[in-house]
Write a protein that holds these residues in place. Structure first.
Motif, PDB file in Angstrom:
ATOM      1  N   ALA A 280       8.543  -1.048 -14.426  1.00  0.00           N
ATOM      2  CA  ALA A 280       9.960  -0.720 -14.651  1.00  0.00           C
ATOM      3  C   ALA A 280      10.862  -1.412 -13.634  1.00  0.00           C
ATOM      4  CB  ALA A 280      10.171   0.792 -14.593  1.00  0.00           C
ATOM      5  N   SER A 281      10.398  -1.516 -12.399  1.00  0.00           N
ATOM      6  CA  SER A 281      11.207  -2.157 -11.354  1.00  0.00           C
ATOM      7  C   SER A 281      11.711  -3.532 -11.779  1.00  0.00           C
ATOM      8  CB  SER A 281      10.383  -2.276 -10.067  1.00  0.00           C
ATOM      9  OG  SER A 281      10.892  -3.282  -9.218  1.00  0.00           O
ATOM     10  N   GLN A 282      10.898  -4.219 -12.561  1.00  0.00           N
ATOM     11  CA  GLN A 282      11.275  -5.569 -13.010  1.00  0.00           C
ATOM     12  C   GLN A 282      12.561  -5.564 -13.841  1.00  0.00           C
ATOM     13  OE1 GLN A 282       6.911  -7.661 -13.284  1.00  0.00           O
ATOM     14  NE2 GLN A 282       7.448  -6.317 -14.941  1.00  0.00           N
ATOM     15  N   TYR A 283      12.895  -4.427 -14.440  1.00  0.00           N
ATOM     16  CA  TYR A 283      14.129  -4.311 -15.222  1.00  0.00           C
ATOM     17  C   TYR A 283      15.283  -3.755 -14.394  1.00  0.00           C
ATOM     18  CZ  TYR A 283      10.919  -5.427 -18.864  1.00  0.00           C
ATOM     19  OH  TYR A 283       9.977  -6.082 -19.601  1.00  0.00           O
ATOM     20  N   PHE A 284      15.008  -3.441 -13.139  1.00  0.00           N
ATOM     21  CA  PHE A 284      16.038  -2.963 -12.213  1.00  0.00           C
ATOM     22  C   PHE A 284      16.196  -3.959 -11.067  1.00  0.00           C
ATOM     23  CE2 PHE A 284      14.750   0.910 -14.407  1.00  0.00           C
ATOM     24  CZ  PHE A 284      15.911   1.637 -14.534  1.00  0.00           C
TER      25      PHE A 284
ATOM     26  N   ALA B 262      -5.629   3.930  -5.594  1.00  0.00           N
ATOM     27  CA  ALA B 262      -4.292   3.899  -6.129  1.00  0.00           C
ATOM     28  C   ALA B 262      -3.673   2.502  -5.967  1.00  0.00           C
ATOM     29  CB  ALA B 262      -3.409   4.915  -5.419  1.00  0.00           C
ATOM     30  N   SER B 263      -3.842   1.862  -4.811  1.00  0.00           N
ATOM     31  CA  SER B 263      -3.092   0.632  -4.533  1.00  0.00           C
ATOM     32  C   SER B 263      -3.411  -0.493  -5.497  1.00  0.00           C
ATOM     33  CB  SER B 263      -3.347   0.156  -3.110  1.00  0.00           C
ATOM     34  OG  SER B 263      -2.799   1.066  -2.191  1.00  0.00           O
ATOM     35  N   GLY B 264      -4.610  -0.517  -6.059  1.00  0.00           N
ATOM     36  CA  GLY B 264      -4.957  -1.587  -6.978  1.00  0.00           C
ATOM     37  C   GLY B 264      -4.140  -1.571  -8.260  1.00  0.00           C
ATOM     38  N   ILE B 265      -3.581  -0.431  -8.597  1.00  0.00           N
ATOM     39  CA  ILE B 265      -2.926  -0.284  -9.900  1.00  0.00           C
ATOM     40  C   ILE B 265      -1.717  -1.202 -10.043  1.00  0.00           C
ATOM     41  CG2 ILE B 265      -1.674   1.329 -11.398  1.00  0.00           C
ATOM     42  CD1 ILE B 265      -3.484   3.572 -10.337  1.00  0.00           C
ATOM     43  N   ALA B 266      -0.877  -1.254  -9.008  1.00  0.00           N
ATOM     44  CA  ALA B 266       0.319  -2.094  -9.089  1.00  0.00           C
ATOM     45  C   ALA B 266      -0.073  -3.570  -9.179  1.00  0.00           C
ATOM     46  CB  ALA B 266       1.213  -1.863  -7.869  1.00  0.00           C
ATOM     47  N   ILE B 267      -1.025  -3.966  -8.363  1.00  0.00           N
ATOM     48  CA  ILE B 267      -1.479  -5.365  -8.349  1.00  0.00           C
ATOM     49  C   ILE B 267      -2.007  -5.766  -9.719  1.00  0.00           C
ATOM     50  CG2 ILE B 267      -3.242  -6.913  -7.374  1.00  0.00           C
ATOM     51  CD1 ILE B 267      -3.104  -4.933  -4.851  1.00  0.00           C
ATOM     52  N   ALA B 268      -2.882  -4.928 -10.273  1.00  0.00           N
ATOM     53  CA  ALA B 268      -3.504  -5.253 -11.556  1.00  0.00           C
ATOM     54  C   ALA B 268      -2.486  -5.246 -12.696  1.00  0.00           C
ATOM     55  CB  ALA B 268      -4.631  -4.261 -11.840  1.00  0.00           C
TER      56      ALA B 268
ATOM     57  N   PHE C   9      -1.939 -12.823 -17.464  1.00  0.00           N
ATOM     58  CA  PHE C   9      -3.180 -12.998 -18.224  1.00  0.00           C
ATOM     59  C   PHE C   9      -2.974 -12.523 -19.662  1.00  0.00           C
ATOM     60  CE2 PHE C   9      -4.635 -12.903 -13.834  1.00  0.00           C
ATOM     61  CZ  PHE C   9      -5.702 -13.804 -13.807  1.00  0.00           C
ATOM     62  N   GLY C  10      -1.773 -12.737 -20.171  1.00  0.00           N
ATOM     63  CA  GLY C  10      -1.492 -12.359 -21.559  1.00  0.00           C
ATOM     64  C   GLY C  10      -1.463 -10.864 -21.787  1.00  0.00           C
TER      65      GLY C  10
ATOM     66  N   ASN D 260       0.777  -1.247   0.000  1.00  0.00           N
ATOM     67  CA  ASN D 260       0.000   0.000   0.000  1.00  0.00           C
ATOM     68  C   ASN D 260       0.810   1.299   0.000  1.00  0.00           C
ATOM     69  OD1 ASN D 260      -2.283  -1.779   1.991  1.00  0.00           O
ATOM     70  ND2 ASN D 260      -2.735  -1.007  -0.047  1.00  0.00           N
ATOM     71  N   HIS D 261       2.125   1.180   0.060  1.00  0.00           N
ATOM     72  CA  HIS D 261       2.912   2.423   0.046  1.00  0.00           C
ATOM     73  C   HIS D 261       4.263   2.106  -0.589  1.00  0.00           C
ATOM     74  CE1 HIS D 261       4.458   6.266   0.905  1.00  0.00           C
ATOM     75  NE2 HIS D 261       4.601   6.217   2.197  1.00  0.00           N
ATOM     76  N   GLN D 262       4.970   1.160   0.006  1.00  0.00           N
ATOM     77  CA  GLN D 262       6.095   0.541  -0.684  1.00  0.00           C
ATOM     78  C   GLN D 262       5.561  -0.723  -1.348  1.00  0.00           C
ATOM     79  OE1 GLN D 262      10.535   0.254   0.610  1.00  0.00           O
ATOM     80  NE2 GLN D 262       9.537  -1.502   1.525  1.00  0.00           N
ATOM     81  N   LEU D 263       6.100  -1.015  -2.535  1.00  0.00           N
ATOM     82  CA  LEU D 263       5.630  -2.178  -3.295  1.00  0.00           C
ATOM     83  C   LEU D 263       6.767  -3.174  -3.461  1.00  0.00           C
ATOM     84  CD1 LEU D 263       3.840  -0.086  -6.052  1.00  0.00           C
ATOM     85  CD2 LEU D 263       2.722  -1.312  -4.165  1.00  0.00           C
ATOM     86  N   ASP D 264       6.517  -4.420  -3.073  1.00  0.00           N
ATOM     87  CA  ASP D 264       7.475  -5.505  -3.272  1.00  0.00           C
ATOM     88  C   ASP D 264       7.124  -6.153  -4.613  1.00  0.00           C
ATOM     89  OD1 ASP D 264       8.756  -7.998  -3.368  1.00  0.00           O
ATOM     90  OD2 ASP D 264       8.667  -8.237  -1.186  1.00  0.00           O
ATOM     91  N   VAL D 265       7.859  -5.777  -5.643  1.00  0.00           N
ATOM     92  CA  VAL D 265       7.470  -6.135  -7.010  1.00  0.00           C
ATOM     93  C   VAL D 265       7.653  -7.634  -7.273  1.00  0.00           C
ATOM     94  CG1 VAL D 265       7.937  -5.711  -9.462  1.00  0.00           C
ATOM     95  CG2 VAL D 265       7.832  -3.793  -7.847  1.00  0.00           C
ATOM     96  N   ALA D 266       8.691  -8.226  -6.698  1.00  0.00           N
ATOM     97  CA  ALA D 266       8.845  -9.683  -6.851  1.00  0.00           C
ATOM     98  C   ALA D 266       7.643 -10.392  -6.216  1.00  0.00           C
ATOM     99  CB  ALA D 266      10.150 -10.150  -6.205  1.00  0.00           C
ATOM    100  N   PHE D 267       7.241  -9.905  -5.063  1.00  0.00           N
ATOM    101  CA  PHE D 267       6.097 -10.542  -4.396  1.00  0.00           C
ATOM    102  C   PHE D 267       4.789 -10.273  -5.145  1.00  0.00           C
ATOM    103  CE2 PHE D 267       2.936 -11.253  -1.042  1.00  0.00           C
ATOM    104  CZ  PHE D 267       3.284 -12.562  -0.721  1.00  0.00           C
ATOM    105  N   LEU D 268       4.656  -9.096  -5.711  1.00  0.00           N
ATOM    106  CA  LEU D 268       3.462  -8.818  -6.528  1.00  0.00           C
ATOM    107  C   LEU D 268       3.383  -9.786  -7.708  1.00  0.00           C
ATOM    108  CD1 LEU D 268       3.208  -4.901  -6.661  1.00  0.00           C
ATOM    109  CD2 LEU D 268       1.853  -6.493  -5.291  1.00  0.00           C
ATOM    110  N   ASN D 269       4.545 -10.204  -8.207  1.00  0.00           N
ATOM    111  CA  ASN D 269       4.533 -11.217  -9.263  1.00  0.00           C
ATOM    112  C   ASN D 269       3.990 -12.549  -8.747  1.00  0.00           C
ATOM    113  OD1 ASN D 269       5.892 -10.693 -12.153  1.00  0.00           O
ATOM    114  ND2 ASN D 269       6.752  -9.256 -10.692  1.00  0.00           N
ATOM    115  N   GLU D 270       4.326 -12.904  -7.515  1.00  0.00           N
ATOM    116  CA  GLU D 270       3.761 -14.133  -6.936  1.00  0.00           C
ATOM    117  C   GLU D 270       2.239 -14.016  -6.806  1.00  0.00           C
ATOM    118  OE1 GLU D 270       5.608 -16.908  -6.415  1.00  0.00           O
ATOM    119  OE2 GLU D 270       7.056 -15.602  -7.433  1.00  0.00           O
TER     120      GLU D 270
END
Lengths: 190, 190
Positions: B68-72, A59-65, A72-73, A27-37
Motif C-alpha cells: 500500500a505504501s507504494q500508492y502513498f 516477520a521481516s522476510g514478508i516485506a522483502i518477498a 518476478f511477475g 527490520n522494524h521501519q521499512l523503506d519501501v522505495a529501497f525495498l524496490n531496489e
C-alpha cells in the motif's frame, strides 16, 4: 549492491562483534522505495531462473518477498509461520529451527496447500548468519518435493557458517551485501 | 470493494459462526497483484488525507502495508512487534493487546525512533474483529503524540465490536469488505 552497503554504513548500528541492526529500513521501519531496489536486484541475480513462487519466513522476510515478487511477475509469496496459530491448517510441512538471536528452537510450518511437488521455489530472507532459518525453509521445500531454485539474502554475515552450510547442500546463494566483520563498531564488507 | 468480496467468496473458507480463513491470498500465501489492488483502494479511501507514515502490526499486516505504501508515495512503514526480541531498542512505546484468536494477552511495541510527535499516521491491518489490535496501535500513536489519520482494514467482521469501539474514539475507519455474518458456512456482506 553498492547502495545497500551505503545504507548499512549510514543507518545501521552495530554492537559487539556480531550484531548489526538495520531497524530503520529493513527490520522494524521499512523503506519501501529501497525495498524496490532490493527486489530489482534479486530479479537481476536470478534472472535466468524460472521462479513459480517465493518462500520466506515471518516477520521481516514478508516485506522483502512481497515487494520482490513484483519483479518476478507477481508470483505468489508464501511466508512460513513460526508461532502456534489456532487458524493454521492441520496439514502442514514442519521443521525445527534454532534461533541464535532468540536462543531457542522453534517450529516453522507451511500449509501443504501452498507448496507443491515440482514447483520452482526462490527463498528470500533478510539475514543469513548461522543458516538455520534458510536450511529450515529448504527442508520444507524438500518435504514438498518442490525445487529450491536458490536462496536470496539481503545481508549475509560472512563470518558465520550459513554460507558454507548452504553450499554444502548445493544451494545457489545470492547475498546482496556480505559482512566480512563487525569490529570496533565498524562494518567491513567482503 | 467488489473484487475483494468475490475473492473472499471464491477462496475463503469459514468455520463456525465467526472464523473466516483467507490463507490463500492474505494470511499465509500472498497474492501480490491483488495486494496492489488493495493498496490502490486504500489510497482512494484516504486520498484527501496527508499521510506521513503507515503503521501496522506483524505479521500479516506487513505485506498489506508495504504494498500500500507504494500508492502513498512510498511513505515509511513501521510494523509493531509482538514478541520479545533481543535486538529491539530499549526505548519503546508499549501497549497490551488481548488476542481472542490466540486467547492471550501480548505486548506490542514500537521503538521511539520510528513514531514522532506531529506525524500523520495511517494504521493498516488485515482484520478488524474485536478491535483490540487497532486500539493498541492507536494507543502507540497517542503515546508518541502523533496524529492517527485513520484506520484501514481489509476485512471487517461487522458482527463484532471493533467498529463501535473505534468510532467511540473518533477514529476514521475504512474497511474494504465488511462481513455481516458467517452462518452455515456462508459469508454475507454488509
Amino acid at each position: 549492491m553498492k547502495s545497500l552497503q551505503e545504507k548499512i554504513l549510514n543507518e545501521g548500528s552495530v554492537s559487539g562483534s556480531d550484531i548489526l541492526k538495520v531497524d530503520s529500513f529493513l527490520n522494524h521501519q521499512l523503506d519501501v522505495a529501497f525495498l524496490n531496489e532490493i527486489g530489482k536486484e534479486f530479479k537481476e541475480r536470478f534472472k535466468d531462473e524460472k521462479i513459480d513462487k517465493i518462500l520466506t519466513i515471518e516477520a521481516s522476510g514478508i516485506a522483502i518477498a512481497s515487494i520482490a515478487s513484483q519483479y518476478f511477475g507477481n508470483v505468489p509469496v508464501v511466508f512460513a509461520k513460526k508461532a502456534e496459530s489456532k487458524n493454521l491448517d492441520k496439514e502442514v510441512f514442519e521443521t525445527k529451527v534454532y534461533s541464535f538471536t532468540k536462543a531457542k528452537e522453534y517450529s516453522v510450518k507451511v500449509s501443504k496447500k501452498y507448496l507443491h511437488k515440482g514447483e520452482n521455489i526462490l527463498v528470500l530472507d533478510d539475514f543469513l548468519a548461522n543458516g538455520r532459518a534458510a536450511l529450515g525453509l529448504k527442508d520444507l521445500v524438500d518435504q514438498a518435493g518442490a525445487n529450491l531454485v536458490g536462496v536470496g539474502i539481503v545481508i549475509e554475515k560472512g563470518f558465520q557458517e550459513g554460507r558454507q552450510l548452504l553450499l554444502n547442500e548445493g544451494v545457489k546463494l545470492e547475498s546482496l551485501a556480505i559482512l566480512e566483520s563487525i569490529e570496533n563498531g565498524t562494518v567491513k564488507f567482503r
